[in-house]
Design a protein around this motif. Structure first.
Motif, PDB file in Angstrom:
ATOM      1  N   TYR A  33       0.842  -1.197   0.000  1.00 17.99           N
ATOM      2  CA  TYR A  33       0.000   0.000   0.000  1.00 17.99           C
ATOM      3  C   TYR A  33       0.883   1.256   0.000  1.00 17.99           C
ATOM      4  CZ  TYR A  33      -2.655  -3.550   2.766  1.00 17.99           C
ATOM      5  OH  TYR A  33      -3.238  -4.701   3.256  1.00 17.99           O
ATOM      6  N   PHE A  45      -5.130   7.429   1.049  1.00 21.38           N
ATOM      7  CA  PHE A  45      -4.824   6.245   0.266  1.00 21.38           C
ATOM      8  C   PHE A  45      -4.447   6.629  -1.156  1.00 21.38           C
ATOM      9  CE2 PHE A  45      -5.034   2.102  -1.502  1.00 21.38           C
ATOM     10  CZ  PHE A  45      -5.768   2.199  -2.678  1.00 21.38           C
ATOM     11  N   TYR A  48      -2.919   0.418  -4.150  1.00 22.34           N
ATOM     12  CA  TYR A  48      -2.823  -0.865  -3.462  1.00 22.34           C
ATOM     13  C   TYR A  48      -2.494  -1.939  -4.475  1.00 22.34           C
ATOM     14  CZ  TYR A  48      -4.730  -5.163  -1.291  1.00 22.34           C
ATOM     15  OH  TYR A  48      -4.920  -6.436  -0.809  1.00 22.34           O
ATOM     16  N   ASP A  56      -5.187  -1.396  -7.371  1.00 20.31           N
ATOM     17  CA  ASP A  56      -6.267  -0.452  -7.109  1.00 20.31           C
ATOM     18  C   ASP A  56      -5.646   0.942  -7.098  1.00 20.31           C
ATOM     19  OD1 ASP A  56      -8.863  -0.173  -4.529  1.00 20.31           O
ATOM     20  OD2 ASP A  56      -8.188   1.246  -6.041  1.00 20.31           O
ATOM     21  N   SER A  95       1.596  -6.213   3.789  1.00 26.21           N
ATOM     22  CA  SER A  95       0.926  -7.195   4.643  1.00 26.21           C
ATOM     23  C   SER A  95       0.818  -8.519   3.906  1.00 26.21           C
ATOM     24  CB  SER A  95      -0.471  -6.705   5.037  1.00 26.21           C
ATOM     25  OG  SER A  95      -1.376  -6.817   3.963  1.00 26.21           O
ATOM     26  N   PRO A  98      -4.759 -10.010   2.546  1.00 23.73           N
ATOM     27  CA  PRO A  98      -5.969 -10.031   3.357  1.00 23.73           C
ATOM     28  C   PRO A  98      -7.077 -10.761   2.615  1.00 23.73           C
ATOM     29  CG  PRO A  98      -5.697  -7.880   2.365  1.00 23.73           C
ATOM     30  CD  PRO A  98      -4.510  -8.694   1.953  1.00 23.73           C
ATOM     31  N   HIS A  99      -7.739 -11.690   3.275  1.00 21.08           N
ATOM     32  CA  HIS A  99      -8.858 -12.384   2.645  1.00 21.08           C
ATOM     33  C   HIS A  99      -9.727 -13.007   3.708  1.00 21.08           C
ATOM     34  CE1 HIS A  99      -7.122 -16.333   3.504  1.00 21.08           C
ATOM     35  NE2 HIS A  99      -5.993 -15.946   2.972  1.00 21.08           N
ATOM     36  N   ARG A 100     -10.886 -13.438   3.273  1.00 18.96           N
ATOM     37  CA  ARG A 100     -11.817 -14.095   4.196  1.00 18.96           C
ATOM     38  C   ARG A 100     -11.132 -15.320   4.790  1.00 18.96           C
ATOM     39  NH1 ARG A 100     -17.070 -13.192   4.300  1.00 18.96           N
ATOM     40  NH2 ARG A 100     -17.131 -12.410   2.168  1.00 18.96           N
ATOM     41  N   ARG A 102      -8.767 -14.853   7.019  1.00 22.19           N
ATOM     42  CA  ARG A 102      -7.619 -14.230   7.673  1.00 22.19           C
ATOM     43  C   ARG A 102      -8.000 -12.788   7.967  1.00 22.19           C
ATOM     44  NH1 ARG A 102      -2.943 -14.020   4.061  1.00 22.19           N
ATOM     45  NH2 ARG A 102      -2.506 -16.211   4.456  1.00 22.19           N
ATOM     46  N   GLU A 103      -9.073 -12.641   8.733  1.00 22.74           N
ATOM     47  CA  GLU A 103      -9.533 -11.289   9.052  1.00 22.74           C
ATOM     48  C   GLU A 103      -8.559 -10.610  10.005  1.00 22.74           C
ATOM     49  OE1 GLU A 103     -11.457 -13.889   8.964  1.00 22.74           O
ATOM     50  OE2 GLU A 103     -13.094 -13.429   7.599  1.00 22.74           O
ATOM     51  N   GLY A 104      -8.510  -9.317   9.896  1.00 22.20           N
ATOM     52  CA  GLY A 104      -7.672  -8.551  10.806  1.00 22.20           C
ATOM     53  C   GLY A 104      -6.209  -8.558  10.430  1.00 22.20           C
ATOM     54  N   THR A 105      -5.901  -8.822   9.162  1.00 16.48           N
ATOM     55  CA  THR A 105      -4.508  -8.838   8.723  1.00 16.48           C
ATOM     56  C   THR A 105      -3.857  -7.481   8.978  1.00 16.48           C
ATOM     57  OG1 THR A 105      -5.061 -10.424   7.008  1.00 16.48           O
ATOM     58  CG2 THR A 105      -2.997  -9.223   6.759  1.00 16.48           C
ATOM     59  N   GLU A 106      -2.723  -7.504   9.652  1.00 14.70           N
ATOM     60  CA  GLU A 106      -2.037  -6.273  10.031  1.00 14.70           C
ATOM     61  C   GLU A 106      -1.171  -5.756   8.890  1.00 14.70           C
ATOM     62  OE1 GLU A 106       0.387  -6.772  13.468  1.00 14.70           O
ATOM     63  OE2 GLU A 106       1.231  -4.744  13.407  1.00 14.70           O
ATOM     64  N   ALA A 107      -1.211  -4.458   8.689  1.00 12.84           N
ATOM     65  CA  ALA A 107      -0.316  -3.802   7.737  1.00 12.84           C
ATOM     66  C   ALA A 107       0.869  -3.227   8.502  1.00 12.84           C
ATOM     67  CB  ALA A 107      -1.050  -2.697   6.984  1.00 12.84           C
TER      68      ALA A 107
ATOM     69  N   GLU B  32     -13.735  -4.890   8.232  1.00  6.64           N
ATOM     70  CA  GLU B  32     -12.737  -5.099   9.282  1.00  6.64           C
ATOM     71  C   GLU B  32     -12.336  -3.714   9.758  1.00  6.64           C
ATOM     72  OE1 GLU B  32     -10.570  -8.285   6.439  1.00  6.64           O
ATOM     73  OE2 GLU B  32      -9.416  -7.636   8.167  1.00  6.64           O
ATOM     74  N   PHE B  34      -9.871  -1.283  12.468  1.00  2.00           N
ATOM     75  CA  PHE B  34      -8.588  -1.252  13.168  1.00  2.00           C
ATOM     76  C   PHE B  34      -8.372   0.131  13.795  1.00  2.00           C
ATOM     77  CE2 PHE B  34      -6.910  -4.985  10.874  1.00  2.00           C
ATOM     78  CZ  PHE B  34      -7.683  -4.968   9.721  1.00  2.00           C
ATOM     79  N   TYR B  36      -4.830   2.252  14.529  1.00  2.00           N
ATOM     80  CA  TYR B  36      -3.380   2.345  14.418  1.00  2.00           C
ATOM     81  C   TYR B  36      -2.924   3.558  15.222  1.00  2.00           C
ATOM     82  CZ  TYR B  36      -2.859  -1.182  10.765  1.00  2.00           C
ATOM     83  OH  TYR B  36      -2.822  -2.374  10.073  1.00  2.00           O
ATOM     84  N   ARG B  49      -7.451  -4.492  16.706  1.00  2.00           N
ATOM     85  CA  ARG B  49      -8.360  -4.797  15.599  1.00  2.00           C
ATOM     86  C   ARG B  49      -9.660  -5.349  16.172  1.00  2.00           C
ATOM     87  NH1 ARG B  49      -4.086  -8.897  13.266  1.00  2.00           N
ATOM     88  NH2 ARG B  49      -2.893  -8.290  15.103  1.00  2.00           N
TER      89      ARG B  49
END
Lengths: 118, 109
Positions: A33, A45, A48, A56, A95, A98-100, A102-107, B32, B34, B36, B49
């Protein structure tokens, strides 16, 4: 490396010149990102990348801005014909994809490149 | 469209006082969410999160789907909590991470 690495840390350029900002993500992170951080504007933003999917680009503010990601790793953000309003801190993050499931994937963020256009 | 709104640019409290940083979002689905944090001269890093329902450094945040909010709370603020806090959203199918404008928290002694 241990974390996301950005270079240069600081860049001063003259109005009208082109600049390239580099981001080395964490190894194995297929998501990357780019953001612009400026006073009063928060984290804007820009673009991505996720694996081999089309990026994106919905956040790029003008056609002067472009980004590439070569070999699914290193990314370069290019700003052509820089303007004074481009002055900001440019942040890169990476990161796991991210996908269903694996929610909450940290960047994980880099330290940023401070761009000053004079 | 995905949007995150943090209405307060600056929140100033005294040490030991409760603190609540507001975050509202706009997303047609189950996102989702979060928080930060960016301490002075440090990188932006994940605080917590919603999926984990955890308390980190005494902070908690509850997702309220009815009010589309994800406010960050701490019952007793500490000076070391002074930092810039960003609320962020990612759509349920993955993809880009969208941030709010940020709230600067200042905890005075």
């Amino acid at each position: 490396g241990a974390g996301v690495s950005q270079s240069p840390s600081n860049k001063v350029t003259e109005k009208g010149k082109d600049v390239e900002l580099r981001c080395d993500p964490i190894s194995g992170h297929t998501a990357l990102y780019w953001y612009r951080q400026s006073l009063g504007q928060g984290l804007e933003f820009l673009i991505y990348f996720q694996g081999n999917s089309a990026p994106d680009k919905s956040g790029l503010p003008s056609d002067r801005f472009s980004a590439e990601r070569t070999g699914g790793s290193v990314s370069t953000l290019t700003i052509q014909r820089t303007q004074q309003e481009d002055s900001a801190v440019y942040l890169c993050a990476s990161s796991l994809p991210p996908h269903r499931g694996r929610e909450g994937t940290e960047a994980f963020f880099g330290q940023g490149t401070r761009l000053t256009v004079v | 469209a995905q949007r995150v709104t943090q209405p307060e640019k600056l929140l100033s409290v005294f040490k030991g006082a409760p603190v609540e940083l507001k975050c509202n979002y706009s997303y047609s689905g189950s996102p989702e969410l979060f928080w930060y944090v960016q301490y002075s001269r440090q990188r932006l890093q994940l605080l917590l999160r919603h999926i984990s329902r955890e308390s980190i450094k005494g902070f908690t945040a509850d997702l309220n789907k009815g009010e589309t909010s994800f406010h960050l709370k701490k019952p007793f603020a500490q000076e070391e909590d002074s930092a810039m806090y960003y609320c962020a959203l990612r759509g349920a199918m993955g993809g880009k991470l969208i941030f709010g404008q940020g709230t600067e928290l200042s905890v005075k002694p």
